[in-house]
Design a protein around this motif. Structure first.
Motif, PDB file in Angstrom:
ATOM      1  N   ALA A  44      18.317  32.460  40.160  1.00 29.90           N
ATOM      2  CA  ALA A  44      17.895  32.980  38.855  1.00 29.90           C
ATOM      3  C   ALA A  44      17.014  34.223  39.003  1.00 29.90           C
ATOM      4  N   GLY A  45      16.724  34.626  40.260  1.00 29.74           N
ATOM      5  CA  GLY A  45      15.955  35.857  40.489  1.00 29.74           C
ATOM      6  C   GLY A  45      14.445  35.678  40.415  1.00 29.74           C
ATOM      7  N   VAL A  46      13.967  34.426  40.603  1.00 23.95           N
ATOM      8  CA  VAL A  46      12.520  34.180  40.580  1.00 23.95           C
ATOM      9  C   VAL A  46      11.902  34.696  41.880  1.00 23.95           C
ATOM     10  N   THR A  47      10.733  35.339  41.790  1.00 23.79           N
ATOM     11  CA  THR A  47       9.983  35.739  42.988  1.00 23.79           C
ATOM     12  C   THR A  47       8.965  34.642  43.292  1.00 23.79           C
ATOM     13  N   VAL A  48       9.039  34.064  44.498  1.00 23.04           N
ATOM     14  CA  VAL A  48       8.087  33.013  44.873  1.00 23.04           C
ATOM     15  C   VAL A  48       7.189  33.564  45.975  1.00 23.04           C
ATOM     16  N   LEU A  49       5.865  33.514  45.744  1.00 23.17           N
ATOM     17  CA  LEU A  49       4.917  34.076  46.713  1.00 23.17           C
ATOM     18  C   LEU A  49       3.984  32.987  47.243  1.00 23.17           C
ATOM     19  N   PRO A  50       4.353  32.329  48.357  1.00 25.94           N
ATOM     20  CA  PRO A  50       3.458  31.334  48.959  1.00 25.94           C
ATOM     21  C   PRO A  50       2.278  32.032  49.624  1.00 25.94           C
ATOM     22  N   GLY A  51       1.266  31.252  50.004  1.00 26.93           N
ATOM     23  CA  GLY A  51       0.118  31.809  50.725  1.00 26.93           C
ATOM     24  C   GLY A  51      -0.663  32.829  49.907  1.00 26.93           C
ATOM     25  N   THR A  52      -0.655  32.670  48.585  1.00 25.25           N
ATOM     26  CA  THR A  52      -1.339  33.642  47.713  1.00 25.25           C
ATOM     27  C   THR A  52      -2.550  32.990  47.048  1.00 25.25           C
ATOM     28  N   ARG A  53      -3.716  33.520  47.336  1.00 22.86           N
ATOM     29  CA  ARG A  53      -4.957  32.965  46.774  1.00 22.86           C
ATOM     30  C   ARG A  53      -5.231  33.623  45.428  1.00 22.86           C
ATOM     31  N   ILE A  54      -5.529  32.800  44.429  1.00 29.64           N
ATOM     32  CA  ILE A  54      -5.809  33.352  43.093  1.00 29.64           C
ATOM     33  C   ILE A  54      -7.326  33.454  42.949  1.00 29.64           C
ATOM     34  N   THR A  55      -7.819  34.630  42.673  1.00 35.69           N
ATOM     35  CA  THR A  55      -9.275  34.805  42.679  1.00 35.69           C
ATOM     36  C   THR A  55      -9.871  34.917  41.271  1.00 35.69           C
ATOM     37  N   ARG A  56      -9.073  35.348  40.311  1.00 37.63           N
ATOM     38  CA  ARG A  56      -9.655  35.531  38.970  1.00 37.63           C
ATOM     39  C   ARG A  56      -8.560  35.590  37.924  1.00 37.63           C
ATOM     40  N   ILE A  57      -8.830  35.015  36.768  1.00 35.83           N
ATOM     41  CA  ILE A  57      -7.900  35.157  35.641  1.00 35.83           C
ATOM     42  C   ILE A  57      -8.688  35.687  34.460  1.00 35.83           C
ATOM     43  N   GLY A  58      -8.192  36.742  33.856  1.00 40.44           N
ATOM     44  CA  GLY A  58      -8.845  37.263  32.656  1.00 40.44           C
ATOM     45  C   GLY A  58      -7.797  37.410  31.572  1.00 40.44           C
ATOM     46  N   ARG A  59      -8.225  37.526  30.335  1.00 38.60           N
ATOM     47  CA  ARG A  59      -7.245  37.700  29.263  1.00 38.60           C
ATOM     48  C   ARG A  59      -7.814  38.626  28.206  1.00 38.60           C
ATOM     49  N   ALA A  60      -7.061  39.691  27.918  1.00 44.59           N
ATOM     50  CA  ALA A  60      -7.388  40.518  26.760  1.00 44.59           C
ATOM     51  C   ALA A  60      -6.174  40.374  25.851  1.00 44.59           C
ATOM     52  N   GLU A  61      -5.275  41.402  25.832  1.00 46.98           N
ATOM     53  CA  GLU A  61      -4.023  41.197  25.083  1.00 46.98           C
ATOM     54  C   GLU A  61      -3.054  40.389  25.888  1.00 46.98           C
ATOM     55  N   THR A  62      -3.110  40.593  27.217  1.00 47.92           N
ATOM     56  CA  THR A  62      -2.268  39.826  28.136  1.00 47.92           C
ATOM     57  C   THR A  62      -3.179  39.207  29.198  1.00 47.92           C
ATOM     58  N   PHE A  63      -2.567  38.397  30.056  1.00 41.94           N
ATOM     59  CA  PHE A  63      -3.350  37.809  31.153  1.00 41.94           C
ATOM     60  C   PHE A  63      -3.374  38.793  32.321  1.00 41.94           C
TER      61      PHE A  63
END
Ligand code: FDA
Length: 398
Positions: free
Chosen positions: A128-147
């Protein structure tokens, strides 16, 4: 450009967590034309799937029913379960030529290995064309109009974020409370998480006898409040385990007793009275080991039977012993915790979500799927089924 030399990426959907629910949501959305990226901090995709079901993944159950899921919002699961059934998952397995079998109680397992399920999910994502990125640390999530999501692989900006990072069970393979932290950040309530489908511990001195029986197992009926399960019980060196106890642990609250019927479906009083009438010369341990494992019979006789031949027992003694065997009350002092728990009960409050789409009502574009939310299934394929059904519901809505 960020410090990793990668520009800001802008998928239509950003899925956080590449477990069962996240991958299902990802390829379902991608099949409908969305550009989807999945991030996971673990270097290996699907580790929990790989260790599940003793390495064969109990991926669903033929008896899926809403009543077999625990949530503060008990009707929440109905919509998603009605739109994604065990047969839907089986047709995916057929497409990928994955062989399976029913073990017992409607529980379906891979014939070969849980690896088949991970490979199938990744193949669907790739197709289906999904990009999967293992080993990825998420450091921050912010939201204004989008995330805006900052990670060790750069910055992602997307109108849709799917929280699929699961619960707290088995931290050593990457479980974290990330989903709860994000929920709280966006003002979404969280039902207090606790280990579930977990062995129970008996630390009181009065229950020391339980721990001396480690290794004994037998079929029982275990009851907590109004809920009962009839399956195997296993004594451990810390307390009790086995399917009956794991199931009941999901309903148990600290301080509550658990009642055990050690001879379900039999009438112990009638059995012992029969021995007395037959002028049985045997004493308690020998009498009880006709129906119970020897070590347990010995322990129960020592605690509840007089040290005289059965023929000399009064009817009152027989009644009291039968009562102890059919209604043995035990007081767990705790659980073996998230290191041993198969799932986490509690989690993101489903009253804040749409049961149709899994979207947080107050935060458009934020979705929650799988175990991260306050939905806990029975033992036996129910929790994976919830991952598929909730992932699918979000995937078609995105
Ligand atoms: P899941 O936990 O599978 O995936 C979450 C993903 O998010 C993981 O890949 C993790 O690395 C990632 N993640 C977590 N924190 C992150 C962060 N901060 N940043 C980035 N990524 C993060 N159920 C069943 O139905 N049948 C079975 O046979 C079994 N067997 C079983 C055995 C064992 C030992 C366990 C522990 C559990 C089971 N289960 C089970 C339960 C089942 O595995 C569980 O309910 C589902 O995997 C839940 O799927 P999710 O996708 O919601 O979370």
């Amino acid at each position: 450009m960020n410090t990793h030399g990668v520009g800001v990426r802008t998928p239509d959907v950003l899925v956080l967590g590449a477990g069962a629910a996240g991958l299902m949501a990802a390829f379902t959305a991608a099949q409908r034309g969305k550009r989807v990226t999945v991030l996971d901090h673990s270097p290996e995709i699907g580790r929990k799937i790989l260790i599940s079901g003793g390495g064969r993944c109990n991926f669903t159950n033929l008896e899926i029913k809403p009543e077999r899921f625990i949530s503060q919002n008990k009707h929440f699961v109905r919509s998603a379960l009605s739109r994604y059934k065990p047969a839907d998952f089986l047709s995916l397995l057929t497409k990928h030529r994955i062989a399976w079998h029913e073990k017992k109680l409607g529980q379906l397992f891979c014939d070969n290995s849980a690896r088949d399920i991970v490979d199938m999910l990744l193949a669907e994502c790739a197709a289906a064309g999904v990009t999967v990125l293992p080993g990825t640390r998420i450091t921050r999530i912010g939201r204004a109009e989008t995330f805006r999501v900052e990670t060790s692989a750069g910055t992602f900006v997307s109108p849709n974020v799917v929280l699929a990072t699961g619960g707290l069970s088995i931290p050593k393979i990457g479980a974290t409370g990330f989903a709860y932290d994000v929920a709280r950040q966006f003002g979404v309530p969280v039902v207090m998480p606790a280990p579930a489908l977990v062995p129970l511990v008996f630390d009181r001195d009065e229950d020391a006898w339980v721990r001396t029986l480690a290794g004994v197992s037998l079929p029982v009926k275990a009851t907590c409040g109004k809920v009962s399960f009839e399956e195997a019980l296993l004594f451990t060196h810390r307390g009790l385990s086995g399917p009956a106890l794991l199931q009941i642990s999901s309903y148990w609250q600290a301080g509550q007793p658990i009642q055990l019927d050690l001879l379900p479906g039999q009438n112990c009083e009638a059995l012992l009275s029969g021995l007395k009438v037959a002028r049985g010369k045997m004493r308690g341990p020998a009498a009880l080991s006709r129906w119970l494992p020897q070590r347990l019979a010995h322990e129960l006789a020592q605690r509840h039977a007089p040290d005289r031949p059965v023929v000399e027992w009064s009817d009152k003694t027989i009644r009291a012993l039968a009562q102890a065997i059919h209604k043995l009350e035990v007081y767990p002092t705790g659980t073996e915790g998230y290191y041993k728990a198969e799932v986490t009960r509690g989690g993101i409050d489903t009253r804040a979500l749409s049961s149709k789409t899994m979207q947080v009502e107050a935060v458009p574009g934020l979705y929650v799927v799988g175990e991260a939310m306050d939905v806990t299934g029975w033992l036996g394929g129910y929790n994976f089924h919830w991952a598929w059904a909730s992932g699918y519901a979000a995937g078609v809505a995105l």
